[in-house]
Design a protein around this motif. Structure first.
Motif, PDB file in Angstrom:
ATOM      1  N   LYS A 128       0.918  -1.278  -0.121  1.00  0.00           N
ATOM      2  CA  LYS A 128      -0.123   0.157  -0.270  1.00  0.00           C
ATOM      3  C   LYS A 128       1.345   1.320  -0.307  1.00  0.00           C
ATOM      4  O   LYS A 128       1.982   1.314   0.679  1.00  0.00           O
ATOM      5  CB  LYS A 128      -0.951  -0.168   0.785  1.00  0.00           C
ATOM      6  N   HIS A 129       0.522   2.105  -0.811  1.00  0.00           N
ATOM      7  CA  HIS A 129       1.618   3.251  -1.022  1.00  0.00           C
ATOM      8  C   HIS A 129       0.689   4.299   0.008  1.00  0.00           C
ATOM      9  O   HIS A 129      -0.298   4.252   0.056  1.00  0.00           O
ATOM     10  CB  HIS A 129       0.844   3.934  -2.211  1.00  0.00           C
ATOM     11  N   LEU A 130       2.044   5.122   0.743  1.00  0.00           N
ATOM     12  CA  LEU A 130       1.635   5.976   1.915  1.00  0.00           C
ATOM     13  C   LEU A 130       2.818   7.221   1.307  1.00  0.00           C
ATOM     14  O   LEU A 130       3.698   7.013   0.813  1.00  0.00           O
ATOM     15  CB  LEU A 130       1.965   5.372   3.287  1.00  0.00           C
ATOM     16  N   ARG A 131       1.925   8.764   2.060  1.00  0.00           N
ATOM     17  CA  ARG A 131       3.016   9.281   1.676  1.00  0.00           C
ATOM     18  C   ARG A 131       4.124   9.379   2.048  1.00  0.00           C
ATOM     19  O   ARG A 131       5.212   9.463   1.844  1.00  0.00           O
ATOM     20  CB  ARG A 131       2.623  10.630   2.143  1.00  0.00           C
ATOM     21  N   ARG A 132       4.465   9.120   3.603  1.00  0.00           N
ATOM     22  CA  ARG A 132       6.114   8.379   3.974  1.00  0.00           C
ATOM     23  C   ARG A 132       6.678   7.151   3.820  1.00  0.00           C
ATOM     24  O   ARG A 132       7.584   7.147   3.815  1.00  0.00           O
ATOM     25  CB  ARG A 132       5.715   8.436   5.427  1.00  0.00           C
ATOM     26  N   LYS A 133       6.057   6.748   2.724  1.00  0.00           N
ATOM     27  CA  LYS A 133       6.820   5.213   2.201  1.00  0.00           C
ATOM     28  C   LYS A 133       5.893   4.529   1.308  1.00  0.00           C
ATOM     29  O   LYS A 133       5.058   4.354   0.980  1.00  0.00           O
ATOM     30  CB  LYS A 133       6.008   4.058   3.166  1.00  0.00           C
ATOM     31  N   LEU A 134       6.831   4.753   0.145  1.00  0.00           N
ATOM     32  CA  LEU A 134       6.409   4.637  -1.322  1.00  0.00           C
ATOM     33  C   LEU A 134       5.755   3.336  -1.502  1.00  0.00           C
ATOM     34  O   LEU A 134       6.055   2.675  -0.482  1.00  0.00           O
ATOM     35  CB  LEU A 134       7.777   4.536  -2.285  1.00  0.00           C
ATOM     36  N   GLY A 135       4.551   3.200  -2.032  1.00  0.00           N
ATOM     37  CA  GLY A 135       4.261   1.143  -2.591  1.00  0.00           C
ATOM     38  C   GLY A 135       3.697   1.265  -3.859  1.00  0.00           C
ATOM     39  O   GLY A 135       3.968   2.660  -4.180  1.00  0.00           O
ATOM     40  N   GLN A 136       2.823   0.859  -3.580  1.00  0.00           N
ATOM     41  CA  GLN A 136       2.669   0.771  -5.393  1.00  0.00           C
ATOM     42  C   GLN A 136       0.914   0.369  -5.751  1.00  0.00           C
ATOM     43  O   GLN A 136       0.536   0.684  -6.897  1.00  0.00           O
ATOM     44  CB  GLN A 136       2.574  -0.660  -5.882  1.00  0.00           C
ATOM     45  N   PHE A 137       0.264   0.943  -4.419  1.00  0.00           N
ATOM     46  CA  PHE A 137      -1.228   0.402  -4.421  1.00  0.00           C
ATOM     47  C   PHE A 137      -2.046   1.406  -3.183  1.00  0.00           C
ATOM     48  O   PHE A 137      -1.592   1.851  -2.700  1.00  0.00           O
ATOM     49  CB  PHE A 137      -1.866  -0.025  -4.880  1.00  0.00           C
ATOM     50  N   SER A 138      -2.722   2.625  -3.903  1.00  0.00           N
ATOM     51  CA  SER A 138      -4.206   3.322  -3.334  1.00  0.00           C
ATOM     52  C   SER A 138      -5.538   3.206  -3.615  1.00  0.00           C
ATOM     53  O   SER A 138      -5.782   2.856  -4.315  1.00  0.00           O
ATOM     54  CB  SER A 138      -3.221   4.834  -3.627  1.00  0.00           C
ATOM     55  N   SER A 139      -6.226   3.406  -2.870  1.00  0.00           N
ATOM     56  CA  SER A 139      -7.696   3.101  -2.872  1.00  0.00           C
ATOM     57  C   SER A 139      -8.291   4.304  -1.684  1.00  0.00           C
ATOM     58  O   SER A 139      -8.603   4.947  -1.622  1.00  0.00           O
ATOM     59  CB  SER A 139      -7.782   1.765  -2.085  1.00  0.00           C
ATOM     60  N   GLU A 140      -9.743   3.762  -2.528  1.00  0.00           N
ATOM     61  CA  GLU A 140     -11.250   4.873  -1.779  1.00  0.00           C
ATOM     62  C   GLU A 140     -11.990   3.905  -2.184  1.00  0.00           C
ATOM     63  O   GLU A 140     -12.273   3.263  -3.450  1.00  0.00           O
ATOM     64  CB  GLU A 140     -11.433   5.919  -3.298  1.00  0.00           C
ATOM     65  N   ASN A 141     -12.816   4.317  -0.517  1.00  0.00           N
ATOM     66  CA  ASN A 141     -13.447   3.164  -1.184  1.00  0.00           C
ATOM     67  C   ASN A 141     -14.994   3.940  -1.099  1.00  0.00           C
ATOM     68  O   ASN A 141     -15.369   5.468  -0.849  1.00  0.00           O
ATOM     69  CB  ASN A 141     -14.131   2.817   0.778  1.00  0.00           C
ATOM     70  N   TYR A 142     -15.599   3.312  -1.235  1.00  0.00           N
ATOM     71  CA  TYR A 142     -18.023   3.962  -1.803  1.00  0.00           C
ATOM     72  C   TYR A 142     -18.714   4.169  -0.949  1.00  0.00           C
ATOM     73  O   TYR A 142     -19.467   5.023  -1.186  1.00  0.00           O
ATOM     74  CB  TYR A 142     -18.275   3.766  -3.587  1.00  0.00           C
ATOM     75  N   TRP A 143     -18.184   3.193  -0.445  1.00  0.00           N
ATOM     76  CA  TRP A 143     -19.184   3.577   1.007  1.00  0.00           C
ATOM     77  C   TRP A 143     -18.657   2.113   1.512  1.00  0.00           C
ATOM     78  O   TRP A 143     -17.627   1.759   1.907  1.00  0.00           O
ATOM     79  CB  TRP A 143     -20.521   2.406   1.118  1.00  0.00           C
TER      80      TRP A 143
END
Ligand code: FAD
Ligand code: NAP
Length: 257
Positions: free
Chosen positions: A242-257
């Motif tokens: 998982k990508h975090l601003r403080r630690k590079l990763g390869q994916f990020s997400s947004e939940n719709y509910w």
């Protein structure tokens, strides 16, 4: 008239386009502040009791689109048991609607790490909306080498935006890979099943004609929270983080509910 709550502004419905009996696009004009492709704002109405009901909806168009940023498209699925979405489905041209003045959200191009060359956009249902906005952003072709748009839906009738996808295909040429997935029907040309298992068994990469890479791929996952969770787990199983601003990763997400 009840006072408009802080943060909301008055807008007008320009038109409604019905894709299926529950999936529709609402075209709205409102003087909202600057936003970025991939972001969402609020749509709101007053209910029968005089209470404001507001929910988040992604903006489908880029702010740079030809009609100007104050004219927005929202792609919405009406949940018959829901409070707001069935009311939005009844709106017509000229109707009043209330819109969040400021858009928000971090699922934007600026948040993608600079090392990423291949941009994978994995969506279910209406979450294709913010990805259309991102992909239609001017000059995106100089930012990434390859683009993969995955749209997972229950039935073929929900594989919408075919014309816009055709235009994206022309614009990005062989660098653009569209992967439709239909889970509840067999549809020629579409994969069958769900995103996480199609990632784990390699079918998704095969269909995209592109391999996921820990050093050059970045994935946005958006839509059904169960899909987001299961897809994140599948990616972790494949060694992605998982990508975090403080630690590079390869994916990020947004939940719709
Ligand atoms: C960041 C963000 C962006 C969003 N963008 C969109 C969008 O572009 N288009 C869109 O249609 N919705 C979008 N949503 C969902 C939207 O905000 C509402 O939750 C949805 O329209 C249901 O509202 P409602 O008042 O009709 O139902 P509610 O009365 O709030 O509840 C209905 C139930 O349906 C479920 N549900 C909520 N949203 C959805 C959904 N989209 N699909 C399936 N089930 C759902 C939940 O389990 C909820 O309990 C987004 C949500 C977030 C958080
Ligand atoms: N689309 C319709 O015709 C319909 C009909 C009635 C009600 N609704 C309501 O409308 C709302 C939105 O429906 P929707 O069809 O846009 O979205 P959805 O239910 O999220 O389905 C979209 C896609 O996501 C898949 N999915 C669901 N859970 C998953 C998981 N854990 N991992 C991976 N993939 C997963 C579905 O596969 P599966 O098919 O395998 O679940 C489907 O292919 C829901 O609240 C639903 O109850 C929709």
């Amino acid at each position: 008239m009840t006072e408009i709550p802080h943060g909301l502004i008055k807008g007008v419905v320009l038109k409604r386009h019905d894709w299926t009996d529950r999936l529709f696009s609402l075209f709205v004009e409102a003087p909202i502040n600057a936003y970025q492709a991939g972001q969402f704002t609020k749509l709101a109405l007053l209910n029968d009791k005089g209470d404001w009901v507001r929910r988040a909806y992604s903006i489908v168009n880029t702010p740079e689109h030809i009609e100007g940023r104050e004219r927005m498209e929202f792609l919405i699925i009406a949940d018959q048991k829901g409070e707001l979405s069935p009311c939005l489905q009844k709106l017509n041209s000229g109707d009043e609607i209330f819109v969040g003045k400021d858009a928000s959200g971090f699922m934007t191009i600026d948040e993608v790490p600079k090392n990423a060359d291949d941009f994978w956009l994995l969506s279910t249902g209406t979450a294709i909306g913010p990805f259309i906005s991102i992909l239609e952003t001017p000059e995106l072709e100089i930012r990434f080498k390859n683009f993969v748009l995955v749209h997972a839906v229950r039935t073929e009738s929900e594989l919408i935006y075919q014309q816009r996808i055709e235009q994206l295909s022309k614009r990005y040429n062989k660098r653009f890979h569209y992967v439709p997935i239909v889970s509840r029907e067999y549809v020629s040309g579409a994969l069958c099943g769900r995103i996480p298992s199609l990632l784990l068994n390699g079918e998704l990469e095969k269909r995209a004609e592109l391999q996921l890479s820990k050093t050059s791929s970045f994935l946005y996952i958006c839509g059904n929270p169960n899909m987001v969770k299961d897809t994140s787990d599948a990616l972790k199983e494949l060694g992605f983080e998982k990508h975090l601003r403080r630690k590079l990763g390869q994916f990020s997400s947004e939940n719709y509910w």
